[in-house]
Design a protein around this motif. Structure first.
Motif, PDB file in Angstrom:
ATOM      1  N   THR A  71      -8.322-128.432  18.353  1.00 12.35           N
ATOM      2  CA  THR A  71      -9.005-127.344  17.647  1.00 12.35           C
ATOM      3  C   THR A  71      -8.698-126.038  18.343  1.00 12.35           C
ATOM      4  OG1 THR A  71     -10.813-128.828  17.019  1.00 12.35           O
ATOM      5  CG2 THR A  71     -11.239-126.463  16.855  1.00 12.35           C
ATOM      6  N   TRP A  72      -8.166-125.068  17.596  1.00 17.22           N
ATOM      7  CA  TRP A  72      -7.754-123.781  18.171  1.00 17.22           C
ATOM      8  C   TRP A  72      -8.780-122.707  17.825  1.00 17.22           C
ATOM      9  CZ3 TRP A  72      -3.860-124.254  21.441  1.00 17.22           C
ATOM     10  CH2 TRP A  72      -3.317-123.095  22.005  1.00 17.22           C
ATOM     11  N   LEU A  73      -9.037-121.822  18.759  1.00 19.25           N
ATOM     12  CA  LEU A  73      -9.932-120.698  18.514  1.00 19.25           C
ATOM     13  C   LEU A  73      -9.224-119.651  17.671  1.00 19.25           C
ATOM     14  CD1 LEU A  73     -12.584-119.121  19.063  1.00 19.25           C
ATOM     15  CD2 LEU A  73     -11.494-118.259  21.158  1.00 19.25           C
ATOM     16  N   GLY A  85     -13.219-122.114  14.599  1.00 16.01           N
ATOM     17  CA  GLY A  85     -12.212-123.050  15.069  1.00 16.01           C
ATOM     18  C   GLY A  85     -11.322-123.426  13.905  1.00 16.01           C
ATOM     19  N   LEU A 144     -18.433-122.639  15.111  1.00 10.06           N
ATOM     20  CA  LEU A 144     -18.401-122.939  16.537  1.00 10.06           C
ATOM     21  C   LEU A 144     -19.731-123.423  17.099  1.00 10.06           C
ATOM     22  CD1 LEU A 144     -16.170-120.053  17.971  1.00 10.06           C
ATOM     23  CD2 LEU A 144     -15.519-122.406  17.387  1.00 10.06           C
ATOM     24  N   SER A 196     -16.337-130.480  19.593  1.00  8.67           N
ATOM     25  CA  SER A 196     -15.056-129.767  19.609  1.00  8.67           C
ATOM     26  C   SER A 196     -15.226-128.270  19.508  1.00  8.67           C
ATOM     27  CB  SER A 196     -14.164-130.252  18.459  1.00  8.67           C
ATOM     28  OG  SER A 196     -14.774-129.997  17.210  1.00  8.67           O
ATOM     29  N   ASN A 197     -16.282-127.840  18.827  1.00  5.36           N
ATOM     30  CA  ASN A 197     -16.542-126.413  18.640  1.00  5.36           C
ATOM     31  C   ASN A 197     -17.404-125.818  19.750  1.00  5.36           C
ATOM     32  OD1 ASN A 197     -15.256-126.247  15.948  1.00  5.36           O
ATOM     33  ND2 ASN A 197     -16.880-127.650  15.377  1.00  5.36           N
ATOM     34  N   ILE A 235     -15.792-124.908  22.982  1.00  2.00           N
ATOM     35  CA  ILE A 235     -15.102-123.613  22.938  1.00  2.00           C
ATOM     36  C   ILE A 235     -16.125-122.485  23.069  1.00  2.00           C
ATOM     37  CG2 ILE A 235     -13.768-122.020  21.495  1.00  2.00           C
ATOM     38  CD1 ILE A 235     -12.385-124.445  20.257  1.00  2.00           C
ATOM     39  N   ALA A 277      -8.757-123.240  23.052  1.00  2.00           N
ATOM     40  CA  ALA A 277      -8.776-124.419  22.196  1.00  2.00           C
ATOM     41  C   ALA A 277      -9.646-125.507  22.811  1.00  2.00           C
ATOM     42  CB  ALA A 277      -7.356-124.944  21.999  1.00  2.00           C
ATOM     43  N   SER A 278      -9.729-126.625  22.102  1.00  2.00           N
ATOM     44  CA  SER A 278     -10.388-127.807  22.645  1.00  2.00           C
ATOM     45  C   SER A 278      -9.612-129.046  22.237  1.00  2.00           C
ATOM     46  CB  SER A 278     -11.834-127.914  22.149  1.00  2.00           C
ATOM     47  OG  SER A 278     -11.877-128.181  20.751  1.00  2.00           O
TER      48      SER A 278
END
Length: 249
Positions: free
Chosen positions: A101-103, A108, A132, A137-138, A141, A211-212
């Motif tokens: 997961t990308w910011l 995300g 988020l 996962s969110n 971040i 990210a995560s």
């Protein structure tokens, strides 16, 4: 001119997985601008292939031009090509799906998935956007974002994804503080019912979170006693990915 451009780009954000089609007046009401202005913007996007009208419903949806740009972006994005082999190793060791997961701004976005081979698994699409404040996962971040960014997210409201989504600001801030202290996050049913998530953050060279990496699947396959072993595998992958990211970010 700039206001028109702002409105045009804002219009595109209304076309989501949850709401893929819009009528002109319906969209104008949602955006709180005139239907004439909305029609002109849609017509312009349609002319260039970014929007198309569905004949049966007479409503507008995203056009195929986006596929070309998505392909260009994907081809140029070496990050997933570097990280995916590491994600696959985690899948082999845990037999659960792994998500990158990308910011992106204050959201995300699922950039890559290495799927489990098990018949029952958590399904998510590459390109899906996520809030988020819900799910491991969110939140892993959000925990590392500046306090001003956290405050902006809180001020927008903590809309629930499930009955287990945290809706109290103080409680969420306490959880974020604990996540930052622990260096990882764990959740069950916060973003999707009956789905667990174990996540670790990923950072650029300047130590800014970008990210995560998350292991996720049906909650019945991840009792609490299994979490430490799975976390150890995930943290080993985290270290490997960090060394890759520091070469390019």
């Amino acid at each position: 001119m700039l206001k028109t451009l702002d409105n045009s780009l804002e219009l595109l954000k209304y076309f989501t997985r949850e709401k893929r089609q819009w009528g002109v007046r319906e969209l104008a009401k949602e955006m709180n601008i005139s239907h004439t202005a909305v029609y002109r913007m849609l017509a312009t996007f349609e002319r260039y292939g970014f929007i198309k009208k569905e004949a049966k419903t007479n409503k507008y949806e995203l056009g195929y031009a986006f596929l070309e740009y998505a392909s260009i972006l994907r081809d140029n994005l070496d990050i997933t090509q570097l990280i995916h082999p590491v994600m696959k190793k985690v899948v082999e060791e845990t037999n659960e799906s792994v998500f990158l997961t990308w910011l992106d701004g204050e959201e995300g976005i699922c950039l890559d998935i290495a799927e489990s081979r098990q018949p029952v698994k958590y399904a998510l699409s590459v390109g899906s956007r996520t809030v988020l404040h819900a799910g491991a996962s969110n939140k892993v971040i959000m925990a590392y974002l500046p306090s001003s960014t956290q405050a902006a997210i809180l001020d927008r409201g903590l809309l629930p994804r499930t009955g287990h989504t945290v809706r109290e600001k103080d409680k969420l801030l306490q959880q974020l503080s604990q996540i930052r202290q622990d260096g990882w996050a764990y959740s069950v049913g916060e973003y999707t019912d009956s789905v667990f998530g174990i996540a670790v953050p990923l950072f650029a060279q300047d130590r800014q979170v970008v990210a995560s990496l998350t292991i996720a699947g049906p909650d019945y396959r991840m009792p609490r006693e299994k979490v430490p072993g799975v976390l150890q595998v995930l943290q080993a992958a985290q270290q490997e990915i960090q060394s890759l990211l520091h070469r390019i970010l």
